[in-house]
Design a protein around this motif. Structure first.
Motif, PDB file in Angstrom:
ATOM      1  N   ALA A 177       0.796  -1.219   0.000  1.00  0.00           N
ATOM      2  CA  ALA A 177       0.000   0.000   0.000  1.00  0.00           C
ATOM      3  C   ALA A 177       0.834   1.277   0.000  1.00  0.00           C
ATOM      4  N   CYS A 178       2.133   1.161   0.261  1.00  0.00           N
ATOM      5  CA  CYS A 178       2.949   2.350   0.535  1.00  0.00           C
ATOM      6  C   CYS A 178       4.090   2.542  -0.462  1.00  0.00           C
ATOM      7  N   ASP A 179       4.631   3.760  -0.450  1.00  0.00           N
ATOM      8  CA  ASP A 179       5.816   4.102  -1.234  1.00  0.00           C
ATOM      9  C   ASP A 179       7.072   4.122  -0.373  1.00  0.00           C
ATOM     10  N   ILE A 180       6.898   4.545   0.875  1.00  0.00           N
ATOM     11  CA  ILE A 180       8.007   4.664   1.825  1.00  0.00           C
ATOM     12  C   ILE A 180       7.543   4.078   3.159  1.00  0.00           C
ATOM     13  N   ILE A 181       8.357   3.222   3.748  1.00  0.00           N
ATOM     14  CA  ILE A 181       8.025   2.638   5.054  1.00  0.00           C
ATOM     15  C   ILE A 181       9.132   2.976   6.046  1.00  0.00           C
ATOM     16  N   HIS A 182       8.740   3.495   7.203  1.00  0.00           N
ATOM     17  CA  HIS A 182       9.664   3.660   8.320  1.00  0.00           C
ATOM     18  C   HIS A 182       9.635   2.400   9.183  1.00  0.00           C
ATOM     19  N   VAL A 183      10.796   2.015   9.674  1.00  0.00           N
ATOM     20  CA  VAL A 183      10.898   0.926  10.652  1.00  0.00           C
ATOM     21  C   VAL A 183      11.635   1.495  11.863  1.00  0.00           C
ATOM     22  N   CYS A 184      11.005   1.421  13.035  1.00  0.00           N
ATOM     23  CA  CYS A 184      11.611   1.967  14.251  1.00  0.00           C
ATOM     24  C   CYS A 184      11.428   0.933  15.368  1.00  0.00           C
ATOM     25  N   LEU A 185      12.383   0.006  15.457  1.00  0.00           N
ATOM     26  CA  LEU A 185      12.271  -1.131  16.365  1.00  0.00           C
ATOM     27  C   LEU A 185      13.443  -1.152  17.344  1.00  0.00           C
ATOM     28  N   SER A 186      13.536  -2.215  18.141  1.00  0.00           N
ATOM     29  CA  SER A 186      14.527  -2.249  19.219  1.00  0.00           C
ATOM     30  C   SER A 186      15.888  -2.777  18.799  1.00  0.00           C
ATOM     31  N   ASN A 187      15.926  -3.650  17.790  1.00  0.00           N
ATOM     32  CA  ASN A 187      17.200  -4.286  17.453  1.00  0.00           C
ATOM     33  C   ASN A 187      17.163  -4.864  16.047  1.00  0.00           C
ATOM     34  N   SER A 188      18.316  -5.317  15.582  1.00  0.00           N
ATOM     35  CA  SER A 188      18.429  -5.848  14.213  1.00  0.00           C
ATOM     36  C   SER A 188      17.624  -7.123  13.975  1.00  0.00           C
ATOM     37  N   PRO A 189      17.588  -8.093  14.917  1.00  0.00           N
ATOM     38  CA  PRO A 189      16.753  -9.277  14.667  1.00  0.00           C
ATOM     39  C   PRO A 189      15.291  -8.913  14.395  1.00  0.00           C
ATOM     40  N   GLN A 190      14.760  -7.912  15.072  1.00  0.00           N
ATOM     41  CA  GLN A 190      13.385  -7.490  14.816  1.00  0.00           C
ATOM     42  C   GLN A 190      13.248  -6.888  13.419  1.00  0.00           C
ATOM     43  N   VAL A 191      14.220  -6.093  13.019  1.00  0.00           N
ATOM     44  CA  VAL A 191      14.189  -5.505  11.676  1.00  0.00           C
ATOM     45  C   VAL A 191      14.275  -6.607  10.621  1.00  0.00           C
ATOM     46  N   GLU A 192      15.161  -7.559  10.831  1.00  0.00           N
ATOM     47  CA  GLU A 192      15.307  -8.671   9.888  1.00  0.00           C
ATOM     48  C   GLU A 192      14.007  -9.447   9.735  1.00  0.00           C
ATOM     49  N   ARG A 219      14.616  13.082  40.656  1.00  0.00           N
ATOM     50  CA  ARG A 219      13.935  11.778  40.619  1.00  0.00           C
ATOM     51  C   ARG A 219      12.815  11.762  39.585  1.00  0.00           C
ATOM     52  N   ASP A 220      13.028  12.464  38.484  1.00  0.00           N
ATOM     53  CA  ASP A 220      12.058  12.488  37.388  1.00  0.00           C
ATOM     54  C   ASP A 220      12.252  11.232  36.550  1.00  0.00           C
ATOM     55  N   ARG A 221      11.449  10.241  36.794  1.00  0.00           N
ATOM     56  CA  ARG A 221      11.607   8.922  36.179  1.00  0.00           C
ATOM     57  C   ARG A 221      11.484   8.973  34.653  1.00  0.00           C
ATOM     58  N   ASP A 222      10.688   9.873  34.140  1.00  0.00           N
ATOM     59  CA  ASP A 222      10.371   9.859  32.713  1.00  0.00           C
ATOM     60  C   ASP A 222      11.190  10.842  31.886  1.00  0.00           C
ATOM     61  N   VAL A 223      12.248  11.408  32.464  1.00  0.00           N
ATOM     62  CA  VAL A 223      13.002  12.436  31.752  1.00  0.00           C
ATOM     63  C   VAL A 223      13.709  11.891  30.511  1.00  0.00           C
ATOM     64  N   HIS A 224      14.080  10.618  30.525  1.00  0.00           N
ATOM     65  CA  HIS A 224      14.762  10.015  29.374  1.00  0.00           C
ATOM     66  C   HIS A 224      14.309   8.564  29.259  1.00  0.00           C
ATOM     67  N   LYS A 225      13.252   8.351  28.489  1.00  0.00           N
ATOM     68  CA  LYS A 225      12.654   7.017  28.366  1.00  0.00           C
ATOM     69  C   LYS A 225      13.433   6.174  27.354  1.00  0.00           C
ATOM     70  N   PHE A 226      14.551   5.660  27.808  1.00  0.00           N
ATOM     71  CA  PHE A 226      15.390   4.782  26.987  1.00  0.00           C
ATOM     72  C   PHE A 226      15.885   3.679  27.906  1.00  0.00           C
ATOM     73  N   SER A 227      15.490   2.450  27.623  1.00  0.00           N
ATOM     74  CA  SER A 227      15.745   1.375  28.571  1.00  0.00           C
ATOM     75  C   SER A 227      17.219   0.972  28.624  1.00  0.00           C
ATOM     76  N   ILE A 228      17.619   0.471  29.781  1.00  0.00           N
ATOM     77  CA  ILE A 228      18.980  -0.026  29.946  1.00  0.00           C
ATOM     78  C   ILE A 228      19.209  -1.244  29.057  1.00  0.00           C
ATOM     79  N   THR A 229      18.170  -2.023  28.811  1.00  0.00           N
ATOM     80  CA  THR A 229      18.299  -3.145  27.867  1.00  0.00           C
ATOM     81  C   THR A 229      18.714  -2.657  26.494  1.00  0.00           C
ATOM     82  N   ASN A 230      18.087  -1.585  26.016  1.00  0.00           N
ATOM     83  CA  ASN A 230      18.465  -1.033  24.719  1.00  0.00           C
ATOM     84  C   ASN A 230      19.863  -0.435  24.758  1.00  0.00           C
TER      85      ASN A 230
END
Length: 310
Positions: free
Chosen positions: A64-79, A233-244
């Motif tokens: 359906a599309c001309d351009i697709i964005h992919v915004c995932l957590s890691n390369s296995p998911q993209v693959e 103690r602003d928990r949400d100031v940078h929502k980027f997980s340690i796993t990532n």
């Protein structure tokens, strides 16, 4: 394929912390947008309420599309999204452009780009800088790996969600640059964690560290968000997980190994993030690393902050 305004039709796979804001700004740009989320329905339902259409699979989206964005957590998911049975390649959509905004393994990116080129498609790497706050505002940083011709074609779409856009070079180069950027960022996280912990141990409060460094030439945006959690103690100031974060440091190590480059700093940085994952706290956000480094040294960082406020 274009919409009534003559714009390309856009798809977006991965409407999480970063993707939701990016997709919202593509809609604001007047583009027809197809989306595909994961388990969390909240961002999907929000985007649908704003006019997005939901695709059943990456293959259906590609058709359906001309351009697709992919915004995932890691390369296995993209693959999986590209190579899967119901993946983008299965569509056979010649001329399709896929913009991968994942912080990915460049080796995987280059392999996928070759496969897609053989199928008449184009892969662009366009990883991100900054946080979900800037994603919602449409002011992210973007590093782009593409030919000049493709870069010129996709730039108007990227301008919907990024205000600082750098064409780094050919496909794969932007993911390499992003790993260098995140190597520095995760290094900051580890360094600040040690510094604030050491300060607390020798009687220099987190507040003093923040005030002195924050008013010096050593200040930067990453320091400010790190300390906004540490002190406020602003928990949400940078929502980027340690796993990532841990994944990114591993990708840096892989890139260094493949290039034959000594990566002693990277190895040291990696162990802090690996430790937090190992104790089951990988979903904590990046600035929370300081709490874990403090705990390794017998310090409760929240208590150190309270003590420093007296």
């Amino acid at each position: 394929m274009t919409n009534s305004a003559g714009q390309p039709v856009i798809g977006f796979i991965g409407v999480g912390y970063m993707g939701h804001g990016m997709a919202s700004n593509i809609l604001k740009g007047g583009y027809t947008l197809y989306i595909k989320g994961h388990r969390n329905r909240v961002p999907v339902d929000d985007l649908v309420s704003k006019g997005a259409k939901e695709s059943a699979s990456p293959k259906a989206m590609a058709e359906a599309c001309d351009i697709i964005h992919v915004c995932l957590s890691n390369s296995p998911q993209v693959e999986a999204v590209i190579r899967g049975e119901e993946g983008i390649l299965a569509s056979g959509k010649k001329g399709l452009i896929v913009i991968d905004s994942t912080t990915a393994d460049p080796t995987s990116t280059e392999a996928l780009a070759a496969e897609m080129a053989a199928a008449g498609m184009t892969l662009v790497d366009a990883p991100l800088g900054r946080t979900p706050k800037e994603a919602e505002a449409g002011t992210l940083d973007a590093m782009v790996g593409a030919t000049p011709e493709i870069f010129d074609r996709i730039r108007p779409v990227i301008e919907c969600w990024a205000s600082n856009i750098n064409h780094v070079g050919p496909v794969g180069s932007a993911h390499k640059m992003k790993l260098l950027m995140n190597f520095i960022a995760m290094g900051y996280g580890a360094l600040y964690s040690e510094a604030v912990t050491l300060g607390a141990k020798v009687g220099v409060s987190p507040q003093v560290v923040r005030n002195v460094i924050g008013s010096s030439r050593l200040n930067n945006g990453f320091f400010e968000t790190f300390m906004k959690y540490t002190v406020d103690r602003d928990r949400d100031v940078h929502k980027f997980s340690i796993t990532n974060a841990s994944k990114d440091v591993r990708y840096v190590a892989n890139m260094a190994s493949a290039a034959g480059v000594v990566n002693i700093m990277g190895a040291s940085i990696k162990h802090y993030y690996t430790h937090v994952e190992a104790i089951g706290k990988g979903e904590d956000y990046l600035p929370m690393l300081g709490d874990h480094v403090a705990a390794l040294n017998g310090i409760d960082m929240a208590e150190a902050v309270k003590k420093g406020a007296k």
